[in-house]
Design a protein around this motif. Structure first.
Motif, PDB file in Angstrom:
ATOM      1  N   SER A  24       0.863  -1.181   0.000  1.00  0.00           N
ATOM      2  CA  SER A  24       0.000   0.000   0.000  1.00  0.00           C
ATOM      3  C   SER A  24       0.897   1.228   0.000  1.00  0.00           C
ATOM      4  O   SER A  24       2.120   1.121   0.042  1.00  0.00           O
ATOM      5  CB  SER A  24      -0.905   0.005   1.241  1.00  0.00           C
ATOM      6  N   ASN A  48       0.233  -8.418  10.276  1.00  0.00           N
ATOM      7  CA  ASN A  48      -0.979  -9.245  10.354  1.00  0.00           C
ATOM      8  C   ASN A  48      -0.706 -10.575  11.048  1.00  0.00           C
ATOM      9  O   ASN A  48      -1.550 -11.093  11.787  1.00  0.00           O
ATOM     10  CB  ASN A  48      -1.537  -9.481   8.953  1.00  0.00           C
ATOM     11  N   LYS A  98      -0.402 -10.014  14.799  1.00  0.00           N
ATOM     12  CA  LYS A  98      -1.752  -9.754  15.320  1.00  0.00           C
ATOM     13  C   LYS A  98      -2.484 -11.077  15.535  1.00  0.00           C
ATOM     14  O   LYS A  98      -3.138 -11.290  16.570  1.00  0.00           O
ATOM     15  CB  LYS A  98      -2.553  -8.894  14.336  1.00  0.00           C
ATOM     16  N   ALA A 138      -7.585  -8.147  17.003  1.00  0.00           N
ATOM     17  CA  ALA A 138      -8.473  -7.986  15.847  1.00  0.00           C
ATOM     18  C   ALA A 138      -7.726  -7.380  14.672  1.00  0.00           C
ATOM     19  O   ALA A 138      -6.875  -6.497  14.840  1.00  0.00           O
ATOM     20  CB  ALA A 138      -9.660  -7.103  16.221  1.00  0.00           C
ATOM     21  N   ASP A 139      -8.052  -7.840  13.485  1.00  0.00           N
ATOM     22  CA  ASP A 139      -7.343  -7.402  12.284  1.00  0.00           C
ATOM     23  C   ASP A 139      -7.485  -5.905  12.034  1.00  0.00           C
ATOM     24  O   ASP A 139      -6.588  -5.268  11.476  1.00  0.00           O
ATOM     25  CB  ASP A 139      -7.888  -8.181  11.071  1.00  0.00           C
ATOM     26  N   ASP A 140      -8.621  -5.316  12.454  1.00  0.00           N
ATOM     27  CA  ASP A 140      -8.853  -3.892  12.176  1.00  0.00           C
ATOM     28  C   ASP A 140      -8.297  -2.970  13.260  1.00  0.00           C
ATOM     29  O   ASP A 140      -8.467  -1.755  13.192  1.00  0.00           O
ATOM     30  CB  ASP A 140     -10.343  -3.630  11.977  1.00  0.00           C
ATOM     31  N   MET A 141      -7.627  -3.544  14.271  1.00  0.00           N
ATOM     32  CA  MET A 141      -7.053  -2.698  15.327  1.00  0.00           C
ATOM     33  C   MET A 141      -5.652  -2.240  14.912  1.00  0.00           C
ATOM     34  O   MET A 141      -4.761  -3.052  14.697  1.00  0.00           O
ATOM     35  CB  MET A 141      -6.967  -3.459  16.653  1.00  0.00           C
ATOM     36  N   PRO A 142      -5.431  -0.932  14.787  1.00  0.00           N
ATOM     37  CA  PRO A 142      -4.103  -0.434  14.391  1.00  0.00           C
ATOM     38  C   PRO A 142      -3.088  -0.600  15.535  1.00  0.00           C
ATOM     39  O   PRO A 142      -3.396  -0.336  16.697  1.00  0.00           O
ATOM     40  CB  PRO A 142      -4.342   1.032  14.075  1.00  0.00           C
ATOM     41  N   HIS A 188      -1.401   6.393  12.682  1.00  0.00           N
ATOM     42  CA  HIS A 188      -1.202   7.002  11.362  1.00  0.00           C
ATOM     43  C   HIS A 188      -0.248   8.185  11.444  1.00  0.00           C
ATOM     44  O   HIS A 188       0.507   8.452  10.506  1.00  0.00           O
ATOM     45  CB  HIS A 188      -2.552   7.444  10.784  1.00  0.00           C
TER      46      HIS A 188
END
Length: 504
Positions: free
Chosen positions: A385, A397, A400, A406-410, A414
């Motif tokens: 990306s 990933n 994690k 959880a996969d969506d937890m940063p 940013h």
């Protein structure tokens, strides 16, 4: 859970016993022991013989350190061509420095470094000067006059006599190098010549791991050795000398078989006695076959190594590092055992995810994907990306998953990622803004000081050791080295990320 097929303890016991037998033989004041393969960090042996300790050989020597000293050989041509050790991504001259540091950690005595087939090249002289100024004794051995056919000249003052004698004091002299073709055998024989001239009774033997002489010729473990040395054109063969002398089949390889008659004549000319060795297998101290405790496990591990070597050969051919013959050799070895690239299970998930992304959205036309096969058999993927390269995403990933996050937890904010990208792009003027593995893991460890999930995930990095991974494009040298440091077994498809010719 990785299965074990090899007993490191039994191997060390067997190998130690046979080395001592050679040293303690009648009328032997000193044994020159040539080490074939890697003396430390033998990752090939570790992969094809699950349970093998990659540092078993140096640990064996550590037990004998009061009686041993080490000579390291490096071929001058490997310095001038910047030949690279694949698993560490460093040149052979740097590998010599790394070896010295490693041996010192085990409190082993470093005698010297010998530059073989020296021809007064400036790059080689710089390397010698670097060693000398750091207190490492060095010797220069030029090409041996008369070699390989004129034994009368080889065993004379014009041949081995033209080499300076390496002053040694201990009963076991280990002669090693950063890789094949380093001049280890020639150095041993040169020393035999000089010691005999001085009236000393000395012997030569070779510490071998592969090919394993008492396994079948086409056993996958032996075929994997051919795959690993495809660029050297090594071919396993039945030792015809051993078969004739003893009526027993033994496996050796073409270079040892080709040189044996000459080596035998040289030793007999030096000593004035009939050689104790009737075959190249006799010369070897190789008890690896007796350490195998589960043949099927070792066979499957070796098959995977052959596929791995094929992927490496494809990428090296693309990079211009090997010729087409070496790549074709790897392909033939695959065909002989009925293997295909997709028999490496982690390849298909990486390719499928990349293909799916490309088909669903034209923006992902150049997407790169890495898949990691976890120890429980699950496949974890990550894609490239604008934030990070595919390898970094896959590693994040994977940890994690191991940490149950959880996969969506940063794990990294940013803001932190943008700050590093700003540094790369706007201050350091680097073309690509996507962060590499090292940058992402550095950001992760910093985030771990204030973010508990990041701390938990970072601790799981150790669990990636031994996992297989595959990337749909060639990794950068930095990413490849970092993944190797984590212990990941990584392969790539022979495709570049961009059409740019400079690929850092």
């Amino acid at each position: 859970m990785n299965k074990v097929g090899f007993s490191a303890e039994k191997y060390i016991e067997e190998q130690s016993q046979h080395i001592l037998e050679r040293i303690n033989a009648e009328k032997c004041e000193r044994l020159y022991l040539e080490f074939g393969g890697k003396l430390v960090h033998d990752k090939h042996a570790m992969r094809v013989l699950p349970g093998f300790d990659e540092n078993a050989k140096v640990k064996l020597l550590e037990k004998m350190k009061d009686h041993a000293e080490i000579i390291i050989c490096i071929y001058a041509g490997d310095i001038t061509t910047n030949k690279t050790r694949q698993d560490f991504g460093i040149t052979y001259d740097l590998e010599v420095l790394r070896l010295i540091d490693t041996f010192r950690k085990y409190d082993l005595s470093i005698n010297s470094v010998v530059v073989t087939r020296y021809e007064e090249q400036p790059a080689v002289d710089m390397f010698i000067n670097k060693l000398n100024r750091r207190g490492i004794r060095t010797y220069k051995h030029k090409f041996t006059k008369g070699y390989p056919t004129d034994v009368e000249v080889i065993v004379s003052e014009e041949g081995y006599g033209a080499n300076p004698y390496i002053e040694v004091t201990k009963p076991l002299v280990v002669v090693t190098g950063p890789g094949g073709g380093s001049g280890k055998l020639a150095t041993c024989l040169s020393q035999l010549y000089h010691d005999n001239r001085r009236g000393a009774k000395v012997r030569y033997a070779k510490f071998e791991t592969f090919p394993i002489w008492n396994l079948p010729l086409k056993h996958p473990v032996n075929v994997a050795y051919e795959a690993a040395t495809a660029d050297l054109k090594d071919v396993n063969m039945i030792d015809s000398f051993h078969l004739e002398a003893y009526g027993e089949k033994a496996v050796n390889y073409n270079r040892d078989l080709e040189v044996f008659p000459v080596v035998k004549r040289i030793i007999e000319k030096i000593t004035g006695e009939e050689s104790e060795y009737q075959s190249p297998t006799d010369m070897g101290v190789n008890r690896a076959g007796f350490g195998i405790i589960d043949d099927e496990v070792c066979k499957e591990a070796a098959r995977q190594e052959i596929i791995r070597r094929y992927f490496i050969a494809e990428c090296n051919y693309k990079k211009g590092k090997i010729d087409g013959g070496a790549l074709e050799r790897c392909k033939l070895l695959m065909d002989d055992l009925g293997l295909k690239p997709l028999d490496r299970a982690v390849v298909q998930p990486a390719r499928d995810y990349a293909e799916g992304k490309r088909n669903c959205d034209p923006r992902y036309e150049n997407v790169v994907v890495m898949a990691i096969e976890m120890s429980d058999g699950k496949f974890i993927t990550g894609r490239s990306s604008r934030r990070m390269v595919a390898a970094a995403a896959a590693v994040l990933n994977a940890i994690k998953y191991l940490a149950g996050i959880a996969d969506d937890m940063p794990l990294i904010s940013h803001t932190a990622l943008e700050a590093i990208q700003h540094l790369r792009k706007d201050i350091l003027n680097q073309d690509r803004s996507s962060l590499n593995c090292e940058e992402i893991l550095s950001a992760l460890t910093i985030s771990a000081t204030t973010n508990p999930p990041a701390e938990i995930a970072a601790e799981k990095l150790l669990l990636l050791k031994g996992c297989k991974a595959h990337c749909t494009a060639i990794l950068s040298d930095k990413d490849e080295q970092l993944l190797n440091s984590l212990g990941l077994d990584v392969t790539c498809d022979p495709e570049y990320v961009t059409t740019n010719l400079y690929f850092g």
